[in-house]
Design a protein around this motif. Sequence first.
Motif: not given
Length: 379
Positions: A242, A253, A306, A308, A315
């Motif tokens: 990231y 990403r 955020m 995952v 995200l």
Amino acid sequence: SMKLLWLTNTLTALLVLSGCHTIKEETVNTLDTQTFYVGTYTEGASQSEGIYKYELNASGRVRQIGLAVMSENPSFLALSTDKKFLVAINEIKNEDDVGTVESYMVFEDTLILLNRQTSGGAHPCFVNVNENGYVLAANYTGGNVGLLKLEKDGPLSELLDIQQHTGQGTTDRQTAPHAHSAWFNPVDGSIISIDLGTNELWFSSIEPNGQKLIPATPEKLAMNPGDGPRHLTFHPNGKWIYVANELSSSVTRLDRNKDGSYSMGPTVSSLPKGYSAANTCADIHISADGLFVYASNRGHNSIAVMKVNEDDGTLKLLGNKGCGGEGPRNFSLSPDENFILVANQHTNNIVTLKRDPSTGMLKYLSQVEAPTPVCILFN
């Protein structure tokens, strides 16, 4: 003393309550502290004199232990794997148009200077050390990355090599190369250098006899125009990276391909919907379980939280938590990941945010004064 008596009574009570097996864990949780170093800017109106040492206790309170060593603009710090040596860069431009890298021996609450070497370019702003003692210094104004090595007892070698970046991006901050960070990839030990100015990631490795950086194939990966990539964090599964984009206030990403190269996946804003004032994204970290990514916003002055998606790495912005100050340049999860400590460069404070490990969410806990703090490094 009363404290000792209290401790003995507490331990006895724990023994009685729980049997022997949990006693160690209990005492660690109630009495343990973690220490960390703070890199700073010392120039201009700053009250800083160098690198400071702080302590975080189990309840999230932070206190300054003191000045560990005097140093000029030690804005970014790294520790050797065995934690015996600390490496700092001096974010300066001297008469030779270069900055410097310093190596210190860690001794109790002080740092002892071993030596100082050229970083290979002006205004180094980031440093990294791998398990073999190789040191990478990202030189912002120089637009390059310097390679050095820690020698046996901790001093730095002379500059071994320079990876010079070329090119430019599309914005007024991208008229020339600006190397902003350099990373050792935990998957294969290769090197990823991030250049905000050329808007690219540069890939390389250290040649087998260890004196030079050799470019990978492909050598570069272009980010979205105007992104201005700055820092990155590796997902523990080795499949995803990231990247925090300074200029576009977003996180991109990257997906690892079978041949070890990377391709670009989706990008998510680090700002809440509707926020349109000036902002730059700075630092990014991931929780050890790989479930939450955090990024700092300067302007909005928040930490973006955020989530995952474990299946595909996507995200989702859960929310933004105010960082209790201005200019959150760098932040760090505490070693137990119960807290996030934020270095607010423009308000001279370090803020503790309490972290809920299951939801990832943050809440404000406390703050402590710190002179122009720009880097937090737990030891």
